[in-house]
Design an enzyme around this catalytic site. Structure first.
Site, PDB file in Angstrom:
ATOM      1  N   TYR A 266       0.818  -1.215   0.000  1.00  0.00           N
ATOM      2  CA  TYR A 266       0.000   0.000   0.000  1.00  0.00           C
ATOM      3  C   TYR A 266       0.854   1.269   0.000  1.00  0.00           C
ATOM      4  O   TYR A 266       0.389   2.325  -0.412  1.00  0.00           O
ATOM      5  CB  TYR A 266      -0.903   0.036   1.237  1.00  0.00           C
TER       6      TYR A 266
ATOM      7  N   LYS B 177       4.229 -15.210   1.591  1.00  0.00           N
ATOM      8  CA  LYS B 177       4.425 -15.852   0.284  1.00  0.00           C
ATOM      9  C   LYS B 177       5.932 -16.020   0.103  1.00  0.00           C
ATOM     10  O   LYS B 177       6.549 -15.497  -0.828  1.00  0.00           O
ATOM     11  CB  LYS B 177       3.807 -14.968  -0.819  1.00  0.00           C
TER      12      LYS B 177
ATOM     13  N   ASP C 276      -1.748 -18.393  -0.075  1.00  0.00           N
ATOM     14  CA  ASP C 276      -2.766 -19.103  -0.877  1.00  0.00           C
ATOM     15  C   ASP C 276      -3.341 -20.278  -0.084  1.00  0.00           C
ATOM     16  O   ASP C 276      -4.551 -20.514  -0.078  1.00  0.00           O
ATOM     17  CB  ASP C 276      -2.211 -19.527  -2.247  1.00  0.00           C
TER      18      ASP C 276
ATOM     19  N   ASP D 117      -5.754  -7.434   4.239  1.00  0.00           N
ATOM     20  CA  ASP D 117      -6.981  -6.837   3.704  1.00  0.00           C
ATOM     21  C   ASP D 117      -7.842  -7.928   3.079  1.00  0.00           C
ATOM     22  O   ASP D 117      -9.039  -8.037   3.346  1.00  0.00           O
ATOM     23  CB  ASP D 117      -6.625  -5.773   2.659  1.00  0.00           C
TER      24      ASP D 117
ATOM     25  N   ASP E 208     -11.653  -9.927   4.687  1.00  0.00           N
ATOM     26  CA  ASP E 208     -12.965  -9.999   4.023  1.00  0.00           C
ATOM     27  C   ASP E 208     -13.395 -11.461   3.918  1.00  0.00           C
ATOM     28  O   ASP E 208     -14.554 -11.808   4.124  1.00  0.00           O
ATOM     29  CB  ASP E 208     -12.920  -9.381   2.617  1.00  0.00           C
TER      30      ASP E 208
END
Ligand code: IPM
Ligand code: MG
Length: 354
Positions: A141, A191, A223, A247, A251
């Site tokens: 970000y 990752k 993942d 983020d 969700d």
């Protein structure tokens, strides 16, 4: 005790849920030794419209000087033009950065009474009680360079995923602490099979793990984590991860609880105030109708009582009232019911027991 709170209702359903949560805060304050004062400022799209900036210097300063900040939501379709010079979300990012709140705590609980609201099978949801610690002021970000560049007749768009060791250390340290005070499990989500920054996170985390023998530490590729959150959600206690992974995963995790409208967050770690906001966003499709679920913001206020004001009792009273309201069948539209924002807030107020 006196505390000064900056309210940033923002856009969409933000003003509705912030005023609901303020009623709960006031009710709690009246019962505890707490005097609250408020000031309200613009952020996001409404600030762009009226002040030509998504976060003015005065607003940021007011937030820095407050004891806590409560934010509703930013954004909406009228500000979504990709060519626009300034976007509502920039206000939120500048606020997080300006307050230095690098740790975003997003607890995800499954209320037994809401098991049917989730698309997952009930047996999968049993015992789900996890906390995602999302790094909030670094990573993809914020990394530089960032932008669009014209080169050789082509356009190149760049975002940079960058972390300094001290940024990683401070959030891992906090996460180990939080895990120690919960069920003692911490999972680093990264990752590391591809990203250099993830490999630095992993190295620092593994070194740190020996200092926290009471915490069972493990790592998971993002993942795989996305899959396990659905297949084995009860397996997790605390998850810590990079800004954008956090983020996305929160969700996803919200689905476990039955509605995005239920999830609160606390952003901590700066030298100034904590920032509290529901994770759901501005929901422009239902804005202004008085039907938004206020519980995510009300639970954010509970986190404010706990982390900024150290009023654990007040926090628990609010959380229990929410749990009771849900257990007794109170439901807004997102949960398949018909209560308005105000009626749901009344339901919580009626159940505050000191
Ligand atoms: C969130 C939101 C924000 C984010 C947006 C509005 C910039 O999705 O708080 O999760 O990505 O951090
Ligand atoms: Mg989000």
């Amino acid at each position: 005790m006196h505390k000064h709170i900056v309210l940033l209702p923002g856009d969409g359903i933000g003003p509705e849920v912030v005023s609901a949560a303020r009623r709960v805060l006031d009710a709690v304050a009246a019962r505890l030794d707490l005097t609250l004062t408020y000031e309200e400022h613009l952020i996001g799209g409404c600030a762009i419209d009226r002040q030509d900036t998504a976060l003015s210097a005065e607003t940021l300063q007011a937030c820095q000087n407050a004891d806590a900040v409560l934010l509703g939501a930013v954004g909406g379709p009228q500000w979504d033009n990709p060519a626009a010079p300034v976007r509502p979300e920039q206000g939120l990012l500048a606020l997080r950065k300006g307050l230095g709140v690098f740790a975003n705590l997003r607890p995800v609980r499954v209320y037994p009474s809401l098991v049917d609201a989730s698309p997952l099978k009930p047996e999968k949801l049993q015992g789900v009680d996890l906390l995602v610690v999302r790094e909030l002021t670094g990573g993809l970000y914020f990394g530089e360079p960032k932008g669009r560049f014209e080169e050789n007749g082509h356009i190149r768009a760049v975002d940079t995923l960058e972390y300094w060791d001290y940024e990683i250390e401070r959030i891992l340290d906090l996460s180990f602490h939080l895990a120690q005070n919960r069920r003692g499990k911490l999972t680093l989500v990264d990752k590391a099979n591809v990203l250099e920054s993830s490999r630095l996170w992993r190295k620092i985390a593994m070194d740190m793990a020996s200092r926290y023998p009471a915490v069972q530490f493990d790592v998971l590729l993002v993942d795989t984590a996305a899959m396990r959150l659905i297949t084995h959600p009860a397996h997790f206690d605390v998850l810590v991860t990079e800004n954008m992974f956090g983020d996305i995963l929160t969700d996803e995790a919200a689905v476990l609880s039955g509605s995005m409208g239920l999830l609160p967050s606390a952003s901590l770690g700066g030298t100034g105030p904590g920032l509290y906001e529901p994770i759901h966003g501005s929901a422009p499709d239902i804005a202004g109708q008085g039907i938004a679920n206020p519980l995510g913001t009300i639970l954010s206020v509970a986190m404010m009582l706990r982390y900024s004001f150290h009023l654990e009792e007040g926090a628990c009273v609010v959380e229990l009232a929410v749990e009771r309201a849900l257990a007794e069948g109170c439901r807004t539209r997102d949960l398949g019911g018909s209560l308005t924002t105000e009626e749901m807030t009344d339901a919580v107020l009626d159940r505050l027991v000191f």
